[in-house]
Design a protein around this motif. Structure first.
Motif, short mmCIF file in Angstrom:
data_model
loop_
_atom_site.label_atom_id
_atom_site.label_comp_id
_atom_site.label_asym_id
_atom_site.label_seq_id
_atom_site.Cartn_x
_atom_site.Cartn_y
_atom_site.Cartn_z
N ALA A 196 0.87 -1.20 -0.36
CA ALA A 196 0.08 0.03 -0.04
C ALA A 196 0.87 1.29 0.06
O ALA A 196 0.55 1.95 -0.22
CB ALA A 196 -0.73 -0.40 1.22
N ALA A 197 2.14 1.67 0.59
CA ALA A 197 3.10 2.25 1.18
C ALA A 197 3.40 3.42 -0.60
O ALA A 197 3.23 3.71 -0.51
CB ALA A 197 3.54 2.42 2.31
N ARG A 198 4.34 1.84 -1.27
CA ARG A 198 4.24 1.78 -2.58
C ARG A 198 3.47 2.00 -2.98
O ARG A 198 3.99 2.90 -4.58
CB ARG A 198 4.97 0.25 -3.06
N TYR A 258 -3.82 0.13 4.25
CA TYR A 258 -4.05 -1.59 3.14
C TYR A 258 -5.34 -2.17 2.51
O TYR A 258 -5.26 -2.50 1.89
CB TYR A 258 -3.28 -1.98 3.79
N ARG A 259 -5.88 -1.30 3.49
CA ARG A 259 -7.82 -1.98 3.81
C ARG A 259 -7.96 -1.83 2.27
O ARG A 259 -8.67 -1.93 1.94
CB ARG A 259 -8.43 -2.06 4.64
N THR A 260 -7.84 0.06 2.24
CA THR A 260 -8.36 0.27 0.64
C THR A 260 -7.72 -1.32 -0.36
O THR A 260 -8.66 -1.51 -1.12
CB THR A 260 -7.45 1.15 0.18
N ILE A 261 -6.89 -1.87 -0.63
CA ILE A 261 -6.24 -2.55 -1.64
C ILE A 261 -6.89 -4.20 -0.95
O ILE A 261 -7.55 -4.18 -1.64
CB ILE A 261 -4.81 -2.65 -1.33
N TYR A 262 -6.56 -4.53 -0.29
CA TYR A 262 -7.12 -5.73 0.46
C TYR A 262 -8.53 -6.23 0.75
O TYR A 262 -9.08 -6.61 -0.29
CB TYR A 262 -7.28 -6.37 2.13
N GLU A 263 -9.44 -4.94 0.69
CA GLU A 263 -11.19 -4.95 0.55
C GLU A 263 -11.52 -5.27 -0.92
O GLU A 263 -12.82 -4.78 -0.88
CB GLU A 263 -11.64 -4.07 1.31
#
Length: 66
Positions: free
Chosen positions: A16-18, A24-29
């Motif tokens: 997520a930081a990269r 990170y939940r924006t990506i995970y979910e």
């Protein structure tokens, strides 16, 4: 946005930081990561070679006085 192939030592927070996400939940979910969530219940326990869909960042408009 691309898929990201997990490298050794990476977790969703570093991915997520990269890609300039603060959470990170924006990506995970994201719906396109449903299979990843099913296979990896813990987002910090990814396996090298896992593919993670990285959504485009949302744009937002803000009004400000000048």
């Amino acid at each position: 946005m691309p898929h990201h192939t997990v490298q050794p030592g990476e977790c969703l927070a570093t991915i997520a930081a990269r890609y300039n996400f603060t959470n990170y939940r924006t990506i995970y979910e994201h719906p396109r990561n449903a299979q990843l969530r099913q296979n990896r219940k813990n987002p910090n326990m990814l396996v090298p070679g896992d593919r993670v869909f990285v959504p485009p960042p949302e744009q937002r408009d803000e009004s400000r006085s000048t």
